[in-house]
Motif scaffolding. Structure first.
Motif, mmCIF file in Angstrom:
data_model
loop_
_atom_site.group_PDB
_atom_site.id
_atom_site.type_symbol
_atom_site.label_atom_id
_atom_site.label_comp_id
_atom_site.label_asym_id
_atom_site.label_seq_id
_atom_site.Cartn_x
_atom_site.Cartn_y
_atom_site.Cartn_z
ATOM 1 N N ASN A 23 69.158 23.130 -2.099
ATOM 2 C CA ASN A 23 69.764 23.614 -3.347
ATOM 3 C C ASN A 23 68.761 23.581 -4.488
ATOM 4 N N LYS A 24 68.002 22.488 -4.554
ATOM 5 C CA LYS A 24 67.018 22.345 -5.625
ATOM 6 C C LYS A 24 65.929 23.399 -5.509
ATOM 7 N N ALA A 25 65.482 23.664 -4.299
ATOM 8 C CA ALA A 25 64.437 24.666 -4.078
ATOM 9 C C ALA A 25 64.921 26.058 -4.475
ATOM 10 N N ILE A 26 66.177 26.367 -4.168
ATOM 11 C CA ILE A 26 66.759 27.662 -4.546
ATOM 12 C C ILE A 26 66.807 27.800 -6.055
ATOM 13 N N ASN A 27 67.240 26.754 -6.738
ATOM 14 C CA ASN A 27 67.338 26.802 -8.196
ATOM 15 C C ASN A 27 65.972 27.016 -8.850
ATOM 16 N N ILE A 28 64.951 26.383 -8.302
ATOM 17 C CA ILE A 28 63.601 26.520 -8.860
ATOM 18 C C ILE A 28 63.034 27.906 -8.580
ATOM 19 N N SER A 29 63.151 28.354 -7.329
ATOM 20 C CA SER A 29 62.560 29.646 -6.951
ATOM 21 C C SER A 29 63.242 30.825 -7.640
ATOM 22 N N SER A 30 64.543 30.711 -7.895
ATOM 23 C CA SER A 30 65.281 31.828 -8.494
ATOM 24 C C SER A 30 64.871 32.107 -9.933
ATOM 25 N N SER A 31 64.319 31.107 -10.610
ATOM 26 C CA SER A 31 63.970 31.266 -12.024
ATOM 27 C C SER A 31 62.480 31.440 -12.275
ATOM 28 N N LEU A 32 61.693 31.580 -11.221
ATOM 29 C CA LEU A 32 60.244 31.665 -11.378
ATOM 30 C C LEU A 32 59.805 32.874 -12.210
ATOM 31 N N LYS A 33 60.511 33.979 -12.090
ATOM 32 C CA LYS A 33 60.121 35.196 -12.816
ATOM 33 C C LYS A 33 60.599 35.182 -14.266
ATOM 34 N N ASN A 34 61.526 34.297 -14.597
ATOM 35 C CA ASN A 34 62.014 34.126 -15.973
ATOM 36 C C ASN A 34 62.380 35.473 -16.606
ATOM 37 N N LEU A 35 63.250 36.192 -15.955
ATOM 38 C CA LEU A 35 63.633 37.523 -16.419
ATOM 39 C C LEU A 35 64.681 37.482 -17.526
ATOM 40 N N LEU A 36 65.490 36.446 -17.540
ATOM 41 C CA LEU A 36 66.563 36.344 -18.535
ATOM 42 C C LEU A 36 66.127 35.422 -19.674
ATOM 43 N N LYS A 37 65.304 35.957 -20.535
ATOM 44 C CA LYS A 37 64.795 35.184 -21.673
ATOM 45 C C LYS A 37 65.846 35.113 -22.783
ATOM 46 N N THR A 38 65.681 34.177 -23.685
ATOM 47 C CA THR A 38 66.624 34.012 -24.793
ATOM 48 C C THR A 38 65.988 34.296 -26.150
ATOM 49 N N ASP A 39 64.700 34.676 -26.158
ATOM 50 C CA ASP A 39 63.988 34.825 -27.426
ATOM 51 C C ASP A 39 64.489 35.985 -28.285
ATOM 52 N N LYS A 40 65.132 36.978 -27.671
ATOM 53 C CA LYS A 40 65.605 38.129 -28.436
ATOM 54 C C LYS A 40 67.089 38.042 -28.786
ATOM 55 N N GLY A 41 67.686 36.892 -28.544
ATOM 56 C CA GLY A 41 69.100 36.735 -28.834
ATOM 57 C C GLY A 41 69.398 35.473 -29.613
ATOM 58 N N LYS A 42 70.682 35.201 -29.770
ATOM 59 C CA LYS A 42 71.151 34.018 -30.471
ATOM 60 C C LYS A 42 72.256 33.365 -29.644
ATOM 61 N N PHE A 43 72.712 32.202 -30.112
ATOM 62 C CA PHE A 43 73.809 31.511 -29.449
ATOM 63 C C PHE A 43 74.965 31.313 -30.424
ATOM 64 N N PHE A 44 76.148 31.654 -29.952
ATOM 65 C CA PHE A 44 77.379 31.404 -30.692
ATOM 66 C C PHE A 44 77.917 30.055 -30.223
ATOM 67 N N ASN A 45 77.973 29.091 -31.131
ATOM 68 C CA ASN A 45 78.408 27.735 -30.782
ATOM 69 C C ASN A 45 79.930 27.713 -30.687
ATOM 70 N N TRP A 46 80.434 28.075 -29.517
ATOM 71 C CA TRP A 46 81.876 28.161 -29.292
ATOM 72 C C TRP A 46 82.424 26.806 -28.872
ATOM 73 N N ARG A 47 83.720 26.642 -28.960
ATOM 74 C CA ARG A 47 84.349 25.339 -28.682
ATOM 75 C C ARG A 47 84.160 24.867 -27.241
ATOM 76 N N TYR A 48 83.999 25.819 -26.286
ATOM 77 C CA TYR A 48 83.849 25.446 -24.880
ATOM 78 C C TYR A 48 82.420 25.567 -24.365
ATOM 79 N N GLY A 49 81.496 25.930 -25.230
ATOM 80 C CA GLY A 49 80.106 26.041 -24.814
ATOM 81 C C GLY A 49 79.355 27.076 -25.638
ATOM 82 N N ASN A 50 78.039 27.052 -25.551
ATOM 83 C CA ASN A 50 77.204 28.008 -26.278
ATOM 84 C C ASN A 50 77.196 29.358 -25.565
#
Length: 318
Positions: A23-50
């Motif tokens: 499971n850990k190896a899958i989680n690491i390998s799946s994010s290696l390309k870092n395609l879903l960046k957050t630098d061009k967006g923002k976060f709405f601090n909602w009651r159940y999560g960002n």
């Protein structure tokens, strides 16, 4: 007997450690390309999560809502959002449990997403937007509009879920499946197998795209990465979907809503015509359009065809 118990416990421990490592190896390998960046967006601090979202363009507000799936995200709209931003202020969000938004360990209900959409409109957008939503997510927009119509303008639905599927409710067998998926380590490996890169590619080949040989690897990689962000905590959303907690019977709302509703169906979907006809039978004022040579996600497969229809419905001078 004691030796057998000891051997069993040892084997169980080794198996658990091995699965945890996988499971850990899958989680690491799946994010290696870092395609879903957050630098061009923002976060709405909602009651159940960002809640991650992007905002671009100017003009009448338009909220784009992706399909409800642990592998989905606002990336679904990437190919059309920038074009729509020429005449609209376009907001794209990652639903709770999806993409770059938080993935809390909780039961995800239809009403939860109704609250999210309504709160996002009131707090972030601050004006009455048009909404375009895909598949199951359309039920959130419709229910939210039914409850507080003063906060909504036009509603556009792309390949809506069938009314029959939305009416399904949880039961003890589905709750047992929910518990199994949420179980630590072993539930995670079940989830990881269900959302392996090969499994996601199969979804696109069989359900999402009409043209089998035209699926860019970047799309598959992005969906794969989205599914495994936050150590595969998308499994909590999956368990709620499988147990039918994200469903709701929308027939009453569909009949009651006075807002303009537009349905866009893909001719490549065998059941599209009967599904759309069932919506129209409940609300004859609904307008419809069709897209040829596409299936479930025309915004990724044939974005130019979808844009032609969206620009017609979202004509800024209307």
């Amino acid at each position: 007997m004691k030796k057998q118990i000891r051997n069993f416990l040892l084997l169980s421990t080794l198996t658990t450690i091995s699965i945890y490592g996988i499971n850990k190896a899958i989680n690491i390998s799946s994010s290696l390309k870092n395609l879903l960046k957050t630098d061009k967006g923002k976060f709405f601090n909602w009651r159940y999560g960002n809640i991650f979202y992007t905002k671009q363009g100017s003009g009448r507000p338009l909220l784009l809502i992706h399909d409800l799936n642990p592998a989905s995200s606002s990336y679904e709209w990437d190919k059309v959002a920038k074009h729509l931003a020429k005449h609209h202020t376009v907001y794209c969000l990652d639903l709770l449990g999806c993409g770059r938004s938080d993935k809390p360990n909780m039961t995800y209900s239809n009403y939860l997403y109704v609250q999210l959409i309504t709160d996002f409109i009131k707090t972030v957008i601050g004006a009455k937007p048009d909404i375009a939503a895909t598949g199951n997510s359309a039920s959130f927009a419709l229910m939210a509009c039914n409850m507080e119509p003063e906060h909504f303008n036009k509603i556009i639905i792309i390949n809506p879920a069938s009314l029959e599927s939305l009416a399904k409710t949880p039961n003890k067998h589905k709750n047992a499946l929910k518990f199994m998926i949420e179980f630590p380590v072993f539930g995670t490996i079940i989830y990881n197998l269900a959302f392996s890169r090969k499994a996601i590619e199969k979804y696109f080949l069989e359900e999402y795209f009409y043209m089998k040989r035209m699926i860019p690897s970047r799309i598959i990689d992005t969906y794969y990465e989205a599914a495994h962000m936050e150590n595969s905590r998308g499994k909590y959303l999956l368990s709620s979907i499988k147990a039918d907690y994200t469903n709701i019977n929308i027939v009453h709302a569909l009949r009651k809503i006075n807002n303009s509703i537009y349905l866009i169906g893909s001719k490549g979907n065998a059941e599209s015509e009967s599904i759309i006809n069932s919506y129209i039978s409940r609300n004859p004022s609904i307008e419809t359009s069709w897209i040829a040579e596409s299936k479930y996600l025309p915004q990724l497969e044939v974005p130019e065809k979808l844009l032609d229809i969206l620009n017609l419905y979202l004509d800024p001078v209307k």
